[in-house]
Design an enzyme around this catalytic site. Structure first.
Site, PDB file in Angstrom:
ATOM      1  N   LYS A  91       0.859  -1.179   0.000  1.00  0.00           N
ATOM      2  CA  LYS A  91       0.000   0.000   0.000  1.00  0.00           C
ATOM      3  C   LYS A  91       0.892   1.224   0.000  1.00  0.00           C
ATOM      4  O   LYS A  91       1.741   1.398   0.895  1.00  0.00           O
ATOM      5  CB  LYS A  91      -0.909  -0.011   1.222  1.00  0.00           C
ATOM      6  N   ASP A 125       0.244  -0.131  -4.824  1.00  0.00           N
ATOM      7  CA  ASP A 125      -1.143   0.297  -5.029  1.00  0.00           C
ATOM      8  C   ASP A 125      -1.363   1.603  -4.278  1.00  0.00           C
ATOM      9  O   ASP A 125      -1.252   1.643  -3.055  1.00  0.00           O
ATOM     10  CB  ASP A 125      -2.078  -0.802  -4.491  1.00  0.00           C
ATOM     11  N   GLU A 180      -0.557  -0.014  -9.308  1.00  0.00           N
ATOM     12  CA  GLU A 180      -2.017  -0.066  -9.369  1.00  0.00           C
ATOM     13  C   GLU A 180      -2.631   1.250  -8.916  1.00  0.00           C
ATOM     14  O   GLU A 180      -2.208   1.826  -7.913  1.00  0.00           O
ATOM     15  CB  GLU A 180      -2.490  -1.221  -8.467  1.00  0.00           C
ATOM     16  N   GLU A 185     -10.437  -1.559 -10.352  1.00  0.00           N
ATOM     17  CA  GLU A 185     -11.419  -1.825  -9.294  1.00  0.00           C
ATOM     18  C   GLU A 185     -12.476  -0.738  -9.212  1.00  0.00           C
ATOM     19  O   GLU A 185     -13.521  -0.945  -8.610  1.00  0.00           O
ATOM     20  CB  GLU A 185     -10.732  -2.042  -7.939  1.00  0.00           C
ATOM     21  N   ASP A 214     -13.045  -6.362 -11.002  1.00  0.00           N
ATOM     22  CA  ASP A 214     -13.390  -7.186  -9.845  1.00  0.00           C
ATOM     23  C   ASP A 214     -14.691  -7.893 -10.166  1.00  0.00           C
ATOM     24  O   ASP A 214     -15.687  -7.241 -10.492  1.00  0.00           O
ATOM     25  CB  ASP A 214     -13.538  -6.284  -8.600  1.00  0.00           C
ATOM     26  N   HIS A 240      -9.058  -7.857  -9.722  1.00  0.00           N
ATOM     27  CA  HIS A 240      -9.033  -7.346  -8.356  1.00  0.00           C
ATOM     28  C   HIS A 240      -9.894  -8.275  -7.505  1.00  0.00           C
ATOM     29  O   HIS A 240     -10.958  -8.709  -7.943  1.00  0.00           O
ATOM     30  CB  HIS A 240      -9.610  -5.926  -8.341  1.00  0.00           C
ATOM     31  N   GLU A 277      -5.123 -12.085  -6.539  1.00  0.00           N
ATOM     32  CA  GLU A 277      -4.962 -11.155  -5.421  1.00  0.00           C
ATOM     33  C   GLU A 277      -5.513 -11.847  -4.184  1.00  0.00           C
ATOM     34  O   GLU A 277      -6.706 -12.112  -4.087  1.00  0.00           O
ATOM     35  CB  GLU A 277      -5.705  -9.843  -5.669  1.00  0.00           C
TER      36      GLU A 277
HETATM   37 CA    CA Z   1      -6.414  -1.720  -5.028  1.00  0.00          CA
END
Ligand code: CA
Length: 384
Positions: free
Chosen positions: A171, A199, A225, A251, A274, A301, A334
């Site tokens: 993250k 991401d 991402e 996403e 997703d 995702h 993921e």
């Molecule tokens: Ca994400």
């Protein structure tokens, strides 16, 4: 076969230790689980994506007040007809977000009914398995209150590696300087052979994202991402081909009509629809076909409970690598490793990683059974 009931289950327990991503603090883990009951005694299960800050009641309201009345007495085998009717009826107040999340949960549950009634896993109904197992990457690396993120990040990376992960997603989006320092610290901790993705959850503009990409070239990031918000498709164009890092997003893109712009204009290296958000199996199969036509990689995702995870594995099994070859670039799973009170328990722990690989469930429908005790334990009664 006829649908006799459609039940949106809202699950939203608080986390004992909240965690942060670039857009805020996640205080609870929410799922909107869709149960479809038929007159032949077959029950199907689906899930609508709930982002970290997304109240599950919104998608549940779409199902309860809008989709359920359309579905009662209909045949689950008319799943594509039902999809287009649901989309058409919700268009004036839908097209994106929770409306498509709701349709996705219903669509997954309809396919689950079909699979269970034919005694086949959904990937067999989609055209078969391009793979029966998939390499997962660990999603995690959220920030925790009062803890040093560099030390925690290194510890977390070591934890994933010791479980067998060969790929991790960090993250970022907490500031350019802080992110660059973090990325190099984790690269140093895991060594050169582990795949690292980052991401930002839409935290940057293209100038800031460009700086991170260029300054982190030596860290060999596999993909970046959501560096930018999805409204900035031109910004995504600017970031592609700057470095060898792939640019990924999806996403927050919904349905084939939105994906068409991203795919046909070549804005992305990797598409990340997703299943629980972009339209379920019916729609994501079409998005995958468009991706193939533009020779673009697709790595879904996945962020939800075990129901969504199982359904996503069915979808992943049927994704054609772009392009097919003897040694193709395969999609990844993921595999969310962040705190969640019921992710595994909801499906009796039926999915796990063994030697760094996750097997696609082969049982009928989404391939797993749902533990009703878990639904009872966490369910909020929102439509009394
Ligand atoms: Ca994400």
């Amino acid at each position: 076969m006829k649908i006799v009931d459609v039940i949106p289950h809202v699950l939203s327990p608080p986390l004992s230790e909240p965690f942060a991503f670039s857009q805020g603090w996640v205080e609870k883990r929410s799922s909107m689980i869709v149960e479809i009951v038929t007159d032949e005694g077959i029950t199907g299960w689906g899930e609508s994506l709930c982002h970290g800050l997304q109240p599950p009641e919104i998608a549940a309201s779409f199902v309860q007040f809008c989709l359920k009345p359309m579905l009662i007495s209909r045949d689950p085998f008319d799943v594509e007809v039902l999809w287009e009717e649901m989309y058409n009826q919700t268009r004036p107040f839908g097209q994106h977000g929770a409306a498509i999340n709701a349709i996705s949960g219903v669509d997954i549950a309809l396919w689950d009914v079909i699979g269970r009634s034919l005694n086949k896993p959904i990937h067999k109904l989609l055209g078969g398995a391009f793979r029966t197992e998939v390499q997962p990457y660990a999603t995690g690396f959220y920030r925790l209150q009062g803890k040093d993120h560099l030390q925690e990040g290194v510890k977390e990376a070591q934890r994933h590696l010791s479980k067998g992960f060969k790929a991790v997603k960090l993250k970022v989006g907490f500031g350019v300087k802080s992110d660059i320092e973090y990325i190099y610290a984790i690269r140093e901790a895991v060594g050169p052979d582990i795949m690292i993705m980052i991401d930002a959850n839409c935290a940057y503009n293209s100038a800031a994202a460009r700086r991170i990409l260029l300054e982190c070239e030596r860290a060999k990031i596999h993909f970046f991402e959501e560096p930018l918000a999805p409204e900035d498709i031109e910004g995504y164009h600017n970031l592609r081909n700057l470095t060898s890092t792939y640019i990924a997003s999806g996403e927050n893109i919904f349905g084939k009509t939105s994906y068409r712009h991203w795919i046909s204009t070549g804005a992305l290296d990797i598409l990340q629809p997703d299943l629980m958000s972009a339209g379920g199996f019916t729609e994501c199969k079409k998005i995958a076909a468009m991706a193939q036509a533009w020779n673009t990689m697709l790595i879904p995702h996945v962020w939800g409970s075990g129901v969504g995870l199982a359904a996503s594995l069915q979808f992943i099994s049927n994704i054609l690598p772009a392009p097919l070859s003897m040694n193709p670039q395969e999609p990844l799973l993921e595999y969310d490793q962040s705190a969640h009170p019921f992710r595994e328990e909801l499906i009796y722990g039926a999915i796990s990683m063994d030697n760094g690989i996750v097997k696609i469930p082969q049982k009928p429908g989404i391939g797993v059974e749902v533990n009703r005790d878990v639904i009872k334990a966490y369910r909020k009664d929102v439509f009394k």
